[in-house]
Enzyme design. Structure first.
Site, PDB file in Angstrom:
ATOM      1  N   ASP A 132       0.865  -1.189   0.000  1.00  0.00           N
ATOM      2  CA  ASP A 132       0.000   0.000   0.000  1.00  0.00           C
ATOM      3  C   ASP A 132       0.901   1.238   0.000  1.00  0.00           C
ATOM      4  O   ASP A 132       1.694   1.437   0.919  1.00  0.00           O
ATOM      5  CB  ASP A 132      -0.905  -0.038   1.239  1.00  0.00           C
ATOM      6  CG  ASP A 132      -2.054   0.956   1.157  1.00  0.00           C
ATOM      7  OD1 ASP A 132      -1.934   1.960   0.430  1.00  0.00           O
ATOM      8  OD2 ASP A 132      -3.070   0.738   1.852  1.00  0.00           O
ATOM      9  N   GLU A 174     -11.042   1.032  -1.392  1.00  0.00           N
ATOM     10  CA  GLU A 174     -10.096  -0.023  -1.073  1.00  0.00           C
ATOM     11  C   GLU A 174     -10.734  -1.260  -0.463  1.00  0.00           C
ATOM     12  O   GLU A 174     -10.779  -1.427   0.743  1.00  0.00           O
ATOM     13  CB  GLU A 174      -8.958   0.484  -0.179  1.00  0.00           C
ATOM     14  CG  GLU A 174      -9.344   1.234   1.050  1.00  0.00           C
ATOM     15  CD  GLU A 174      -8.093   1.642   1.853  1.00  0.00           C
ATOM     16  OE1 GLU A 174      -7.203   0.815   2.043  1.00  0.00           O
ATOM     17  OE2 GLU A 174      -8.031   2.804   2.281  1.00  0.00           O
ATOM     18  N   HIS A 182     -12.071   5.960   1.879  1.00  0.00           N
ATOM     19  CA  HIS A 182     -12.142   7.216   2.640  1.00  0.00           C
ATOM     20  C   HIS A 182     -11.976   8.422   1.733  1.00  0.00           C
ATOM     21  O   HIS A 182     -11.370   8.324   0.665  1.00  0.00           O
ATOM     22  CB  HIS A 182     -11.032   7.226   3.692  1.00  0.00           C
ATOM     23  CG  HIS A 182      -9.687   6.827   3.150  1.00  0.00           C
ATOM     24  ND1 HIS A 182      -8.740   7.736   2.778  1.00  0.00           N
ATOM     25  CD2 HIS A 182      -9.153   5.601   2.877  1.00  0.00           C
ATOM     26  CE1 HIS A 182      -7.673   7.088   2.325  1.00  0.00           C
ATOM     27  NE2 HIS A 182      -7.889   5.793   2.360  1.00  0.00           N
ATOM     28  N   GLU A 223      -6.533  -1.050  -4.177  1.00  0.00           N
ATOM     29  CA  GLU A 223      -6.964   0.323  -3.889  1.00  0.00           C
ATOM     30  C   GLU A 223      -6.577   1.279  -5.011  1.00  0.00           C
ATOM     31  O   GLU A 223      -5.491   1.181  -5.584  1.00  0.00           O
ATOM     32  CB  GLU A 223      -6.310   0.812  -2.581  1.00  0.00           C
ATOM     33  CG  GLU A 223      -6.685   2.250  -2.208  1.00  0.00           C
ATOM     34  CD  GLU A 223      -6.103   2.681  -0.862  1.00  0.00           C
ATOM     35  OE1 GLU A 223      -5.104   2.091  -0.422  1.00  0.00           O
ATOM     36  OE2 GLU A 223      -6.656   3.631  -0.266  1.00  0.00           O
ATOM     37  N   ASP A 236      -3.273   7.451  -3.114  1.00  0.00           N
ATOM     38  CA  ASP A 236      -3.238   6.329  -2.165  1.00  0.00           C
ATOM     39  C   ASP A 236      -3.651   5.101  -2.956  1.00  0.00           C
ATOM     40  O   ASP A 236      -4.762   5.046  -3.483  1.00  0.00           O
ATOM     41  CB  ASP A 236      -4.225   6.650  -1.030  1.00  0.00           C
ATOM     42  CG  ASP A 236      -4.317   5.558   0.026  1.00  0.00           C
ATOM     43  OD1 ASP A 236      -3.564   4.567  -0.046  1.00  0.00           O
ATOM     44  OD2 ASP A 236      -5.168   5.711   0.933  1.00  0.00           O
ATOM     45  N   HIS A 275      -7.378  10.738   5.830  1.00  0.00           N
ATOM     46  CA  HIS A 275      -8.723  10.216   6.115  1.00  0.00           C
ATOM     47  C   HIS A 275      -9.550  11.397   6.576  1.00  0.00           C
ATOM     48  O   HIS A 275      -9.595  11.718   7.761  1.00  0.00           O
ATOM     49  CB  HIS A 275      -8.671   9.127   7.192  1.00  0.00           C
ATOM     50  CG  HIS A 275      -8.020   7.865   6.712  1.00  0.00           C
ATOM     51  ND1 HIS A 275      -8.701   6.685   6.589  1.00  0.00           N
ATOM     52  CD2 HIS A 275      -6.770   7.601   6.282  1.00  0.00           C
ATOM     53  CE1 HIS A 275      -7.883   5.745   6.111  1.00  0.00           C
ATOM     54  NE2 HIS A 275      -6.696   6.281   5.923  1.00  0.00           N
TER      55      HIS A 275
HETATM   56 MN    MN Z   1      -3.777   2.828   1.019  1.00  0.00          MN
HETATM   57 MN    MN Z   2      -6.475   4.309   1.747  1.00  0.00          MN
END
Ligand code: MN
Ligand code: MN
Length: 295
Positions: free
Chosen positions: A83, A188, A156, A281, A94, A164
């Site tokens: 990630d 995600e 998010h 994600e 992200d 977030h």
């Molecule tokens: Mn992530």
């Molecule tokens: Mn994330």
């Protein structure tokens, strides 16, 4: 959203895409996790971005929030989630993918389920979509493949320097009737052969600054705090980065700052039946007329 902001989000996304290609090239079974993390940190900088958070390298039943410590001796194996976060002036990309390092059939199916759920989730997402519809699309895709979505992990909303920022994109139909506005969102899904929930595990070495933070008496801890504020602002950071910059003395300072509730340490998130978890994600920029997958 302003054009300039969208450009920065796209640039962060482009870098994240390249870093993912690079990650797929270097990661193989038994490569040290620390080596992966350091190479990826360096790659992000080389491409003109900054890490938006410490790379998460989470294995098997650990769903998220695992990053190598400065002296980590773990090697890559199992079902590995990668990630990655990149930012340009606080505008974040992200993104995550999973790798099966064991040539294991179930791992491969879990990865396909997460990838396919991500695709369904993105397809279901538009300006004014109800959040539960995205969750439903993700849940149905994962369940149709015989697995469970992890219901207490979610996508998010993302704001500048705020990973977030308040809105939760569910990985199941949570019955919430809330329509998506313009903004930046990470979707995600996590798939598992377990129960479909995570619980807190060990401390991760990943931290973030608490809002409205106080002060500490210890001069070195204060120095470390000032460094954190300047360097990471409100984005997550890890002990590995601070040790690299300030030696292992930084670990004591982090402990002091944590005790004073000035920084918060994330805990690893572990599937409650200790079954493997896969993740996928992407980050999306959503405007009234456009849906841009930046990563
Ligand atoms: Mn992530
Ligand atoms: Mn994330």
């Amino acid at each position: 959203m302003e054009k300039e902001q969208i450009e920065k989000l796209k640039k962060a996304g482009d870098i994240a895409k390249k870093v993912k290609v690079f990650a797929r090239e270097i990661i193989c079974k038994d490569i040290p996790l620390l080596e992966i993390a350091e190479k990826i940190d360096a790659k992000i900088l080389e491409l003109g971005g900054k890490p938006a958070f410490p790379i998460n390298l989470s294995i098997n039943e650990i769903a998220a929030h695992s990053t190598p410590s400065h002296n980590d001796d773990q090697k890559a194996h199992g079902l590995l989630k990668i990630d990655i976060g990149v930012h340009i002036d606080g505008f974040v990309a992200d993104t995550a993918f999973s790798l099966d390092l064991e040539n294991n059939e179930e791992n491969k199916q879990l990865i396909e389920a997460a990838e396919s759920a991500l695709e369904s989730g993105i397809k279901a997402t538009d300006y004014h979509t109800e959040l539960r519809e995205i969750g439903k699309a993700i849940e149905n895709t994962i369940k149709s493949r015989g697995f469970q979505p992890i219901i207490n992990l979610s996508g998010h909303s993302i704001d500048q320097y705020d990973l977030h920022s308040g809105i939760t994109i569910p990985n199941y139909d949570n019955l919430k009737e809330y329509n998506l506005e313009e903004g930046v969102y990470a979707i995600e899904p996590f798939s598992t052969s377990g129960h479909g929930k995570v619980r807190d595990g060990k401390p991760s070495g990943i931290y973030h600054l608490e809002p409205g933070s106080g002060q500490v008496r210890d001069p070195f801890a204060r120095e470390v705090l000032n460094y954190i504020k300047e360097k990471y602002q409100t984005l997550p950071f890890c002990s590995r980065w601070l040790v690299k910059k300030l030696s292992t003395r930084a670990l004591i300072a982090l402990k002091r700052l944590e005790e004073a509730n000035i920084i918060h340490q994330y805990l690893q998130l572990v599937e409650i039946n200790r079954k493997p978890v896969a993740q996928a994600e992407h980050t999306l920029v959503l405007t009234k007329n456009e849906k841009i997958v930046t990563t």
